[in-house]
Scaffold this motif. Structure first.
Motif, PDB file in Angstrom:
ATOM      1  N   PHE A   1       0.843  -1.193   0.000  1.00 57.90           N
ATOM      2  CA  PHE A   1       0.000   0.000   0.000  1.00 57.90           C
ATOM      3  C   PHE A   1       0.881   1.246   0.000  1.00 57.90           C
ATOM      4  O   PHE A   1       1.718   1.423   0.888  1.00 57.90           O
ATOM      5  CB  PHE A   1      -0.929   0.016   1.223  1.00 57.90           C
ATOM      6  CG  PHE A   1      -1.966   1.103   1.173  1.00 57.90           C
ATOM      7  CD1 PHE A   1      -3.169   0.890   0.536  1.00 57.90           C
ATOM      8  CD2 PHE A   1      -1.727   2.342   1.758  1.00 57.90           C
ATOM      9  CE1 PHE A   1      -4.131   1.890   0.480  1.00 57.90           C
ATOM     10  CE2 PHE A   1      -2.675   3.349   1.709  1.00 57.90           C
ATOM     11  CZ  PHE A   1      -3.882   3.125   1.066  1.00 57.90           C
ATOM     12  N   GLU A   2       0.717   2.108  -1.019  1.00 58.55           N
ATOM     13  CA  GLU A   2       1.518   3.325  -1.102  1.00 58.55           C
ATOM     14  C   GLU A   2       0.933   4.380  -0.164  1.00 58.55           C
ATOM     15  O   GLU A   2      -0.217   4.794  -0.306  1.00 58.55           O
ATOM     16  CB  GLU A   2       1.539   3.847  -2.534  1.00 58.55           C
ATOM     17  CG  GLU A   2       2.494   5.002  -2.708  1.00 58.55           C
ATOM     18  CD  GLU A   2       2.670   5.412  -4.157  1.00 58.55           C
ATOM     19  OE1 GLU A   2       2.999   6.583  -4.380  1.00 58.55           O
ATOM     20  OE2 GLU A   2       2.479   4.568  -5.052  1.00 58.55           O
ATOM     21  N   LEU A   3       1.745   4.787   0.795  1.00 63.17           N
ATOM     22  CA  LEU A   3       1.279   5.764   1.777  1.00 63.17           C
ATOM     23  C   LEU A   3       1.430   7.190   1.242  1.00 63.17           C
ATOM     24  O   LEU A   3       2.463   7.536   0.670  1.00 63.17           O
ATOM     25  CB  LEU A   3       2.076   5.635   3.078  1.00 63.17           C
ATOM     26  CG  LEU A   3       1.878   4.347   3.854  1.00 63.17           C
ATOM     27  CD1 LEU A   3       2.800   4.315   5.066  1.00 63.17           C
ATOM     28  CD2 LEU A   3       0.432   4.190   4.279  1.00 63.17           C
ATOM     29  N   PRO A   4       0.400   8.019   1.468  1.00 66.45           N
ATOM     30  CA  PRO A   4       0.532   9.421   1.082  1.00 66.45           C
ATOM     31  C   PRO A   4       1.449  10.154   2.054  1.00 66.45           C
ATOM     32  O   PRO A   4       1.745   9.642   3.148  1.00 66.45           O
ATOM     33  CB  PRO A   4      -0.906   9.950   1.158  1.00 66.45           C
ATOM     34  CG  PRO A   4      -1.626   9.010   2.046  1.00 66.45           C
ATOM     35  CD  PRO A   4      -0.923   7.690   1.963  1.00 66.45           C
ATOM     36  N   PRO A   5       1.911  11.345   1.702  1.00 66.60           N
ATOM     37  CA  PRO A   5       2.765  12.114   2.615  1.00 66.60           C
ATOM     38  C   PRO A   5       2.086  12.311   3.973  1.00 66.60           C
ATOM     39  O   PRO A   5       0.870  12.503   4.053  1.00 66.60           O
ATOM     40  CB  PRO A   5       2.938  13.457   1.896  1.00 66.60           C
ATOM     41  CG  PRO A   5       2.690  13.150   0.456  1.00 66.60           C
ATOM     42  CD  PRO A   5       1.667  12.050   0.444  1.00 66.60           C
ATOM     43  N   GLY A   6       2.884  12.235   5.017  1.00 63.34           N
ATOM     44  CA  GLY A   6       2.379  12.437   6.372  1.00 63.34           C
ATOM     45  C   GLY A   6       2.112  11.156   7.134  1.00 63.34           C
ATOM     46  O   GLY A   6       1.919  11.183   8.346  1.00 63.34           O
ATOM     47  N   TYR A   7       2.087  10.027   6.425  1.00 62.70           N
ATOM     48  CA  TYR A   7       1.842   8.734   7.065  1.00 62.70           C
ATOM     49  C   TYR A   7       3.116   7.888   7.003  1.00 62.70           C
ATOM     50  O   TYR A   7       3.866   7.973   6.038  1.00 62.70           O
ATOM     51  CB  TYR A   7       0.719   7.977   6.352  1.00 62.70           C
ATOM     52  CG  TYR A   7      -0.639   8.637   6.466  1.00 62.70           C
ATOM     53  CD1 TYR A   7      -1.492   8.328   7.511  1.00 62.70           C
ATOM     54  CD2 TYR A   7      -1.065   9.549   5.515  1.00 62.70           C
ATOM     55  CE1 TYR A   7      -2.744   8.916   7.607  1.00 62.70           C
ATOM     56  CE2 TYR A   7      -2.315  10.152   5.599  1.00 62.70           C
ATOM     57  CZ  TYR A   7      -3.148   9.830   6.655  1.00 62.70           C
ATOM     58  OH  TYR A   7      -4.378  10.419   6.743  1.00 62.70           O
ATOM     59  N   VAL A   8       3.323   7.052   8.018  1.00 64.84           N
ATOM     60  CA  VAL A   8       4.477   6.155   8.045  1.00 64.84           C
ATOM     61  C   VAL A   8       4.075   4.783   8.564  1.00 64.84           C
ATOM     62  O   VAL A   8       3.069   4.641   9.272  1.00 64.84           O
ATOM     63  CB  VAL A   8       5.631   6.716   8.926  1.00 64.84           C
ATOM     64  CG1 VAL A   8       6.179   8.006   8.361  1.00 64.84           C
ATOM     65  CG2 VAL A   8       5.189   6.898  10.364  1.00 64.84           C
ATOM     66  N   ARG A   9       4.872   3.798   8.193  1.00 65.77           N
ATOM     67  CA  ARG A   9       4.736   2.455   8.766  1.00 65.77           C
ATOM     68  C   ARG A   9       5.554   2.425  10.054  1.00 65.77           C
ATOM     69  O   ARG A   9       6.708   2.837  10.062  1.00 65.77           O
ATOM     70  CB  ARG A   9       5.275   1.403   7.807  1.00 65.77           C
ATOM     71  CG  ARG A   9       4.410   1.158   6.618  1.00 65.77           C
ATOM     72  CD  ARG A   9       5.076   0.174   5.645  1.00 65.77           C
ATOM     73  NE  ARG A   9       4.148  -0.199   4.599  1.00 65.77           N
ATOM     74  CZ  ARG A   9       3.902   0.544   3.522  1.00 65.77           C
ATOM     75  NH1 ARG A   9       4.562   1.676   3.337  1.00 65.77           N
ATOM     76  NH2 ARG A   9       3.024   0.149   2.617  1.00 65.77           N
ATOM     77  N   HIS A  10       4.953   1.905  11.121  1.00 63.82           N
ATOM     78  CA  HIS A  10       5.668   1.780  12.397  1.00 63.82           C
ATOM     79  C   HIS A  10       5.862   0.295  12.665  1.00 63.82           C
ATOM     80  O   HIS A  10       4.902  -0.448  12.841  1.00 63.82           O
ATOM     81  CB  HIS A  10       4.863   2.422  13.523  1.00 63.82           C
ATOM     82  CG  HIS A  10       5.483   2.254  14.877  1.00 63.82           C
ATOM     83  ND1 HIS A  10       6.653   2.891  15.230  1.00 63.82           N
ATOM     84  CD2 HIS A  10       5.108   1.512  15.950  1.00 63.82           C
ATOM     85  CE1 HIS A  10       6.960   2.552  16.479  1.00 63.82           C
ATOM     86  NE2 HIS A  10       6.043   1.718  16.922  1.00 63.82           N
ATOM     87  N   TYR A  11       7.119  -0.119  12.641  1.00 70.85           N
ATOM     88  CA  TYR A  11       7.457  -1.522  12.884  1.00 70.85           C
ATOM     89  C   TYR A  11       7.765  -1.731  14.356  1.00 70.85           C
ATOM     90  O   TYR A  11       8.365  -0.860  15.004  1.00 70.85           O
ATOM     91  CB  TYR A  11       8.660  -1.939  12.034  1.00 70.85           C
ATOM     92  CG  TYR A  11       8.343  -1.942  10.559  1.00 70.85           C
ATOM     93  CD1 TYR A  11       7.742  -3.047   9.968  1.00 70.85           C
ATOM     94  CD2 TYR A  11       8.629  -0.843   9.761  1.00 70.85           C
ATOM     95  CE1 TYR A  11       7.444  -3.053   8.620  1.00 70.85           C
ATOM     96  CE2 TYR A  11       8.329  -0.843   8.411  1.00 70.85           C
ATOM     97  CZ  TYR A  11       7.733  -1.950   7.838  1.00 70.85           C
ATOM     98  OH  TYR A  11       7.430  -1.951   6.504  1.00 70.85           O
TER      99      TYR A  11
END
Length: 114
Positions: free
Chosen positions: A33-43
């Motif tokens: 899923f391509e995230l838009p600016p401002g969002y991040v994946r948190h591992y």
């Protein structure tokens, strides 16, 4: 040099003791899923080092505004609630296990595999 005085923030003390930093609950982010600016994946990882699927968080430098330029308040923990997820994002929640030795499961009932 390893070791140190054992003071907080030195040597092994830079890591939280097992069981003191619980897995965060949040929206699972599919890897494709391509995230838009401002969002991040948190591992995250369990105390025994197993990787947990990524959850959706706001980037710490993200400061959204509405159509009138008024800042939109974000959750203090930066975890994205379902009503603020990007368009098209499937909403499936990571449900951390009550027993830290167990694998985290998605709310849909499909668990993570070891």
């Amino acid at each position: 040099m390893f070791g140190g005085s054992g003071a907080p923030g030195e040597g092994i003390a830079v890591f939280p003791p097992p069981g003191t930093k619980p897995i965060k609950r949040g929206i699972l982010v599919p890897e494709d899923f391509e995230l838009p600016p401002g969002y991040v994946r948190h591992y995250q990882a369990t105390d025994d080092g197993r990787r947990v699927p990524a959850i959706l968080m706001f980037h710490p430098d993200y400061h959204p505004v509405d159509a009138h330029g008024v800042p939109i308040p974000l959750p203090e923990d930066h975890i994205v609630p379902p009503d603020m997820a990007p368009p098209g994002m499937p909403i499936e929640m990571l449900e951390p296990p009550e027993n830290p030795a167990e694998e985290p499961n998605a709310a849909s009932g499909q668990g993570a595999t070891p």
